[in-house]
Scaffold this active site. Structure first.
Site, short mmCIF file in Angstrom:
data_model
loop_
_atom_site.label_atom_id
_atom_site.label_comp_id
_atom_site.label_asym_id
_atom_site.label_seq_id
_atom_site.Cartn_x
_atom_site.Cartn_y
_atom_site.Cartn_z
CB SER A 24 -0.92 0.01 1.23
OG SER A 24 -1.83 -1.06 1.19
NE ARG A 47 1.84 4.62 10.13
CZ ARG A 47 1.46 3.37 10.19
NH1 ARG A 47 0.15 3.09 10.15
NH2 ARG A 47 2.32 2.38 10.31
CG HIS A 50 -2.65 2.94 4.53
ND1 HIS A 50 -3.17 2.41 5.69
CD2 HIS A 50 -2.40 1.90 3.71
CE1 HIS A 50 -3.22 1.09 5.57
NE2 HIS A 50 -2.76 0.75 4.39
#
Length: 224
Positions: A24, A47, A50
């Site tokens: 990812s 993050r 994500h």
């Protein structure tokens, strides 16, 4: 290797949790392309992307130059984290705060907060910020849902009633969310992480908070 026969035509690239994260992050890096974030800021931004699959949100993030270091030092110093809503409380890796002497708190559901909010005809989010700043000096404030909580915290800072180590302010919504973050973006004297516009939310606020707590953990390991 785990059984990957899902009875469907599509087969996942991997079912290994660590490899899913790595894959990812590799996709995010490739699709993000050029950016102006520092290496440490990028650890937070990726993050957030994500958690949201939203590159526009990621690109809109704003950091004070000292924000990452302020958050890391706050955690390592055992200072507490305050959340505006319980979703952040349940989604964060609070064990990482506890191992350094701190913890994560959310006061919005407290009976005294609800009672006082009703008496004043205001939001529980506002009263919860007042309670938090009376109980805790410094610390990280993670606000992902309630613009009124962020605006109240900013007021408390300006009036000298609060001095957080770091504010992560990324509330989502159509009423006052973008405006509250615009106010944070011009706040002086307090490190902050925010984003521009209506997007945000508890999920991405947790992602930013977790990124910083992971950096704090890694820093602690390096100094042992």
């Amino acid at each position: 290797m785990a059984n990957m026969n899902f009875g469907t035509k599509f087969i996942p690239v991997t079912v290994d949790p660590d490899k899913i994260y790595d894959h990812s992050f590799a996709i995010i890096k490739e699709e993000m392309g050029e950016h102006s974030f520092t290496d440490e800021q990028w650890l937070v931004v990726r993050r957030v992307i994500h958690a949201s699959a939203d590159f526009e949100l990621g690109r809109s993030m704003i950091f004070t130059p000292d924000a990452i270091e302020a958050g890391v030092q706050s955690i390592l110093s055992g200072h507490h984290v305050v959340a505006d809503v319980q979703m952040i409380e349940s989604g964060s890796g609070r064990k990482r705060f506890q191992k350094h002497g701190g913890d994560l708190h959310c006061y919005i559901a407290d009976e005294d907060v609800a009672k006082e909010a009703k008496a004043q005809g205001t939001t529980r989010a506002i009263i919860s910020m007042q309670k938090a700043t009376q109980l805790h000096k410094g610390g990280i404030y993670a606000i992902g849902n309630a613009p009124t909580a962020l605006l109240e915290l900013i007021r408390l800072v300006k009036e000298g009633l609060a001095e957080p180590d770091l504010i992560i302010g990324m509330p989502v919504g159509f009423v006052s969310a973008a405006e509250s973050k615009a106010e944070l973006a011009v706040l002086e004297g307090i490190p902050f992480i925010t984003n521009a516009g209506r997007k945000g939310g508890s999920t991405v606020t947790v992602a930013a908070l977790n990124a910083i707590s992971i950096m704090a953990d890694e820093r602690a390991k390096e100094t042992k």
